[in-house]
Design an enzyme around this catalytic site. Structure first.
Site, short mmCIF file in Angstrom:
data_model
loop_
_atom_site.label_atom_id
_atom_site.label_comp_id
_atom_site.label_asym_id
_atom_site.label_seq_id
_atom_site.Cartn_x
_atom_site.Cartn_y
_atom_site.Cartn_z
N CYS A 1 5.53 -5.28 -16.84
CA CYS A 1 4.86 -4.11 -17.39
C CYS A 1 4.67 -3.07 -16.28
O CYS A 1 4.15 -3.38 -15.21
CB CYS A 1 3.52 -4.54 -17.95
SG CYS A 1 2.51 -3.19 -18.51
N CYS B 1 0.98 -4.53 -25.73
CA CYS B 1 0.60 -3.73 -24.57
C CYS B 1 0.98 -2.27 -24.79
O CYS B 1 2.13 -1.98 -25.12
CB CYS B 1 1.30 -4.27 -23.31
SG CYS B 1 1.08 -3.20 -21.88
N LYS C 1 -42.90 5.16 -14.14
CA LYS C 1 -42.88 4.11 -15.16
C LYS C 1 -41.60 3.31 -14.91
O LYS C 1 -40.49 3.79 -15.12
CB LYS C 1 -42.87 4.73 -16.56
CG LYS C 1 -42.93 3.72 -17.67
CD LYS C 1 -43.41 4.38 -18.95
CE LYS C 1 -42.97 3.68 -20.22
NZ LYS C 1 -42.81 2.25 -20.19
N TYR D 1 -48.81 -2.76 -10.42
CA TYR D 1 -49.55 -1.50 -10.56
C TYR D 1 -50.85 -1.66 -11.34
O TYR D 1 -51.45 -0.68 -11.74
CB TYR D 1 -48.69 -0.46 -11.27
CG TYR D 1 -48.00 -1.01 -12.51
CD1 TYR D 1 -48.73 -1.38 -13.62
CD2 TYR D 1 -46.62 -1.17 -12.54
CE1 TYR D 1 -48.12 -1.91 -14.74
CE2 TYR D 1 -45.99 -1.69 -13.65
CZ TYR D 1 -46.75 -2.07 -14.75
OH TYR D 1 -46.14 -2.60 -15.85
N CYS E 1 3.94 -1.36 -22.12
CA CYS E 1 5.27 -1.95 -22.16
C CYS E 1 5.62 -2.54 -23.52
O CYS E 1 6.76 -2.93 -23.74
CB CYS E 1 5.41 -3.02 -21.08
SG CYS E 1 4.48 -4.51 -21.46
N CYS F 1 -2.05 -8.15 -21.18
CA CYS F 1 -0.62 -8.02 -21.41
C CYS F 1 0.05 -9.13 -20.61
O CYS F 1 -0.24 -9.32 -19.44
CB CYS F 1 -0.15 -6.66 -20.90
SG CYS F 1 1.62 -6.57 -20.60
N LYS G 1 -42.44 10.38 -21.01
CA LYS G 1 -41.05 9.98 -20.86
C LYS G 1 -40.18 11.20 -20.62
O LYS G 1 -40.31 12.21 -21.31
CB LYS G 1 -40.57 9.24 -22.12
CG LYS G 1 -41.42 8.01 -22.46
CD LYS G 1 -40.73 6.74 -22.07
CE LYS G 1 -39.96 6.17 -23.24
NZ LYS G 1 -39.31 4.91 -22.88
N GLU H 1 -47.72 7.98 -11.46
CA GLU H 1 -46.80 7.06 -10.78
C GLU H 1 -45.59 6.80 -11.68
O GLU H 1 -45.63 7.12 -12.87
CB GLU H 1 -47.52 5.75 -10.44
CG GLU H 1 -48.00 5.00 -11.67
CD GLU H 1 -49.09 3.95 -11.39
OE1 GLU H 1 -49.89 4.15 -10.45
OE2 GLU H 1 -49.13 2.97 -12.12
N ASP I 1 -38.71 0.79 -15.29
CA ASP I 1 -38.03 0.25 -16.47
C ASP I 1 -37.59 -1.18 -16.21
O ASP I 1 -36.44 -1.46 -15.89
CB ASP I 1 -36.82 1.12 -16.82
CG ASP I 1 -36.29 0.79 -18.20
OD1 ASP I 1 -36.99 0.10 -18.97
OD2 ASP I 1 -35.17 1.23 -18.53
S1 IVH Z 1 -49.87 0.61 -16.87
C1 IVH Z 1 -52.48 -1.42 -20.37
N1 IVH Z 1 -48.15 1.49 -15.17
O1 IVH Z 1 -44.63 0.25 -19.46
C2 IVH Z 1 -51.15 -0.88 -20.02
N2 IVH Z 1 -47.34 0.35 -17.08
O2 IVH Z 1 -44.36 1.14 -22.18
C3 IVH Z 1 -50.98 -0.88 -18.58
N3 IVH Z 1 -44.91 0.09 -17.13
O3 IVH Z 1 -46.15 -2.54 -20.91
C4 IVH Z 1 -49.69 -0.40 -18.24
N4 IVH Z 1 -44.51 1.09 -15.23
O4 IVH Z 1 -44.83 -2.91 -18.76
C5 IVH Z 1 -48.31 0.84 -16.32
N5 IVH Z 1 -46.72 2.29 -13.51
C6 IVH Z 1 -46.90 1.64 -14.68
C7 IVH Z 1 -45.82 1.14 -15.43
C8 IVH Z 1 -46.08 0.49 -16.63
C9 IVH Z 1 -43.97 0.46 -16.26
C10 IVH Z 1 -44.62 -0.63 -18.40
C11 IVH Z 1 -45.58 -1.73 -18.73
C12 IVH Z 1 -46.04 -1.40 -20.13
C13 IVH Z 1 -44.97 -0.49 -20.60
C14 IVH Z 1 -45.43 0.40 -21.72
#
Ligand code: IVH
Length: 759
Positions: free
Chosen positions: A426, A403, A113, A221, A406, A421, A309, A111, A115
């Site tokens: 200008c 500026c 990750k 998740y 001008c 400016c 990553k 799934e 951010d």
């Molecule tokens: S599982 C016990 N699933 O990534 C750890 N984490 O870099 C369970 N994160 O602290 C994490 N998407 O905040 C999990 N689909 C995902 C995630 C995810 C983002 C974050 C989470 C974790 C950090 C680690």
């Protein structure tokens, strides 16, 4: 049905629609119908405060600002994930698991990750009890009040389990982030570096009402503490979370082996920019939760999962130069001129450096190697200087104190990051002003694009936008434009379009002209408000009313010392407000409030100040003279179009409408109606927008005051059609898709038409 039952039914209905709208993105009812449910619930709860429960949808934004966050302990701790950029390491992960559990069989889930920032939600007996940040994994901050404002997070979940801790990620959508940053920049504040920072900053605001304005959302998740429920697999758990009403990862794959995992991470990699949130990788998890205890965890991370990553979409290149662009309002923006480099699918040779502060804080020097990335995946930006690659001769960058276009002085206003400016002549500002002048919300002269604007200024044909009126069509049509490839083309027939638009300009309403002037701080909305104060453009030269407004604000903003006479102070404010009343710009006069808060004016102090300074500048004197010579004296829109459709009617306004409230106030007045602050027996109508205020609504209900939604109100304004012109019945059927037909009589819009169905 008793009120208690009705309240329960309303909550359930709202909950269902919240979920359809915020979680599943497939609303079933209109905003308007939703608002009606909401108002009814608010009204009933106001009548029976003892029936308010913490999971009522009305309780999402509640609570006063706080001074800090309580600490909460996570049990079990919120661990992180082991990360890798290498597929080889994922293969090792797979091999390790087989070695450790030779007898076991499992599959993997993959799934995104997300951010954002980690979130823990604790539900006791199904009720959201507490929301917390991850903090250091052991101890985080209690951010319950703020998290409740996120509408996709259920306040109650349908489970018998005594305790459920759901974990996931708070994020800000890319779109929401871009909009928030635009607002921040317009307000002269420092923009957020990325959606993650913006989300983190938002959940740490101390006032939930402010948080509610931030475009936050959450994906869940995982689970932490559980009592009374277990899940055999990760995928089953995600399914249950979704059933409970949570947003779960919008993309998930179940893989039989590590080969399929590789395939899945490729697929996700290709889609990584299609999610509403930023993703910084894939998370690979063993699906069988029953195996987790056997695997255990390190201090840092569980052994059942890995984060993969994606190679970051960043690039390094040489900063060849820093140029400084000057915008319409004179703001100087530093731009990085780069050695062209590939970045996330395109070749980049320029990137914004935002402002002087940023160049200084990051100590970015010409000749440096810099790191670039695409923010929000579109706008390339310089993130940092690559350490160790600085040429010895590189010197700290000195932001120009004049500026670059001008040569005149620049200045930095207090509380702003922008350096400007200050020379209105200008050339860069001239081009910018011309561009604004011809833009859609202003005079709408589409034939003049930015290249033409630049050419006209450069040729000396336009120093001020009004110079356009002096150029004859013949000259304009033979005017030559040089394209980027060096070829020349004549402006030609477009000159006629320009002439046409200019001929029409005199008939445009005042606010379009005010917008066209490009007065700093006065955009379209402010222009509309201000234009309502004056009968015509030329009348603006008399600044007496503006001065009265400013004197009112000066009185309100005055700091009192103990020696000051408070009665005198209050007396002055009341007197000044009274003097303003005939001008129809007082929106609120509520003696119940504190004196500084008692009045609300259509015109905000910044608006009045901006217009006043503009009018007092020599530039304006000349502008008025020239417009007078051209015979142009625009009038406010509504005054022209208005009749007396609302004569004798009084209105109270509540809720959010499609325009600023003052816009509607002006409409009502200009059509002969009056505006009141509170509903009384004398109120003819309550004009009702989204999220109407409880007290006005309740009072109107009690007094049987007809309520008008915006569409119905607008229909009131247009004069009643005469009998022969009434559309035949067939025609009105055709128009059924339109919100509402003009009423034959105002009473056609009494409550029952809009509120009857709910009774
Ligand atoms: S599982 C016990 N699933 O990534 C750890 N984490 O870099 C369970 N994160 O602290 C994490 N998407 O905040 C999990 N689909 C995902 C995630 C995810 C983002 C974050 C989470 C974790 C950090 C680690």
């Amino acid at each position: 049905m008793t009120d208690t039952e009705r309240i329960r039914a309303l909550r359930e209905t709202i909950l269902r629609h919240d979920r359809l709208y915020y979680v599943e993105a497939r609303p079933e009812i209109s905003d308007y119908d939703y608002d009606r449910l909401w108002s009814e619930l608010e009204r009933l709860e106001a009548a029976h405060p003892e029936l308010i429960t913490p999971d009522s949808p009305t309780q999402r934004v509640s609570g006063a600002p706080i001074s800090g966050f309580e600490k909460v302990r996570h049990d079990p701790p919120m661990r992180s994930l082991d990360k890798t950029y290498e597929r080889g390491e994922l293969a090792q992960f797979d091999a390790f698991l087989h070695e450790k559990m030779p007898d076991a069989v499992w599959d993997y889930t993959v799934e995104p990750k997300v951010d954002g920032l980690s979130l823990s939600l604790l539900y006791r007996d199904g009720l959201l009890l507490r929301a917390a940040t991850r903090g250091n994994g052991e101890v985080g901050d209690d951010i319950t009040a703020n998290v409740k404002t996120i509408r996709s997070i259920p306040l109650r979940i349908p489970t018998d389990a005594a305790l459920v801790e759901v974990r996931g990620e708070i994020y800000m959508t890319r779109e929401g982030f871009a909009a928030l940053n635009r607002r921040e920049e317009e307000a002269g504040r420092e923009p957020f570096a990325n959606p993650r920072n913006a989300a983190a900053g938002s959940v740490k605001l101390l006032d939930p009402r402010e948080v509610a304005q931030r475009p936050l959302d959450a994906v869940l998740y995982g689970v932490g503490a559980l009592s009374g429920v277990t899940f055999a697999t990760h995928s089953a758990m995600l399914r249950t979370l979704a059933e409970w009403g949570f947003k779960t990862p919008p993309w998930q794959r179940l893989c039989m082996d590590i080969e399929q995992v590789f395939h899945a991470i490729d697929e996700l990699g290709a889609r990584r920019h299609t999610f509403p949130f930023e993703i910084d990788g894939a998370v690979i998890k063993v699906n069988q939760r029953t195996l987790y205890p056997r695997l255990g965890s390190t201090a840092h991370a569980p052994r059942f999962a890995r984060a993969y990553k994606y190679a970051p979409e960043v690039a390094e290149t040489r900063l060849n130069d820093i140029t400084v662009q000057v915008g319409r309002t004179g703001v100087l923006t530093p731009v990085a001129e780069l050695e062209p480099v590939h970045l996330a699918g395109s070749v980049i040779s320029r990137a914004t450096l935002h402002n002087a502060d940023m160049v200084q804080t990051k100590d970015i020097r010409i000749g440096d190697w810099v790191q670039l990335s695409k923010h929000g995946d579109v706008i390339p930006a310089v993130d940092a200087v690559v350490p160790g690659k600085r040429p010895p001769e590189a010197v700290p960058y000195r932001f120009p104190d004049h500026c670059p276009v001008c040569g005149s002085e620049v200045s930095k206003l207090e509380g702003e990051v922008a350096i400007r400016c200050i020379n209105p002549d200008c050339p860069a500002q001239r081009v910018g002003r011309l561009e604004l002048f011809v833009s859609r919300n202003a005079l709408d002269i589409a034939a003049i694009g930015s290249r033409m604007a630049e050419a006209l200024v450069q040729a000396g044909l336009v120093t001020r936008p009004l110079d356009l009126f002096a150029i004859n069509t013949e000259t304009l049509s033979t005017f030559k434009l040089i394209s980027e490839d060096g070829s020349e083309r004549r402006f030609g027939k477009k000159a006629n379009d320009v002439a046409q638009a200019l001929a029409n300009a005199a008939t445009l309403p005042l606010h379009r002209w005010l917008t066209a002037f490009g007065i700093p701080g006065i955009g379209e909305t402010a222009a509309r408000t201000l234009s309502a104060l004056f009968p015509s453009l030329s009348a603006m030269q008399d600044t007496a009313l503006l001065e009265e407004i400013l004197a009112f604000y000066a009185a309100i903003e005055r700091k009192l010392s103990p020696e000051d006479d408070r009665d005198l102070f209050m007396g002055e404010i009341v007197a000044r407000a009274e003097a303003l009343k005939p001008h129809g710009l007082i929106l609120r006069d509520d003696p119940e409030r504190s004196i500084r808060d008692r009045y609300l004016l259509t015109v905000k102090p910044e608006m009045a100040r901006a217009l006043f300074h503009f009018l007092k500048a020599p530039y304006a004197t000349d502008l008025f003279a020239r417009l007078a010579a051209l015979g142009i004296d625009p009038k406010p829109e509504i005054k022209q179009a208005s009749g007396n459709a609302l004569a004798g009617l009084s209105f109270v306004i509540t809720g959010t409408l499609s325009h600023a409230r003052e816009h509607f106030e002006a409409l009502i007045r200009d059509h002969g109606g009056t505006v009141q602050g509170a509903v009384s027996k004398k109120t003819s109508y309550l004009l009702i927008g989204e999220n109407p205020g409880g007290s006005k609504y309740n009072k109107a209900q009690a007094l049987n005051t007809p309520m008008l939604p915006e569409a119905a109100f607008m229909a009131l304004l247009s004069p009643t059609p005469q009998a022969p012109e009434m559309p035949p019945p067939e025609a009105s059927k055709e128009a059924a898709g339109k919100p509402l037909q003009a009423p034959s009589h105002p009473d056609a819009y009494v409550q029952d038409d809009f509120f009857g169905s709910l009774k």
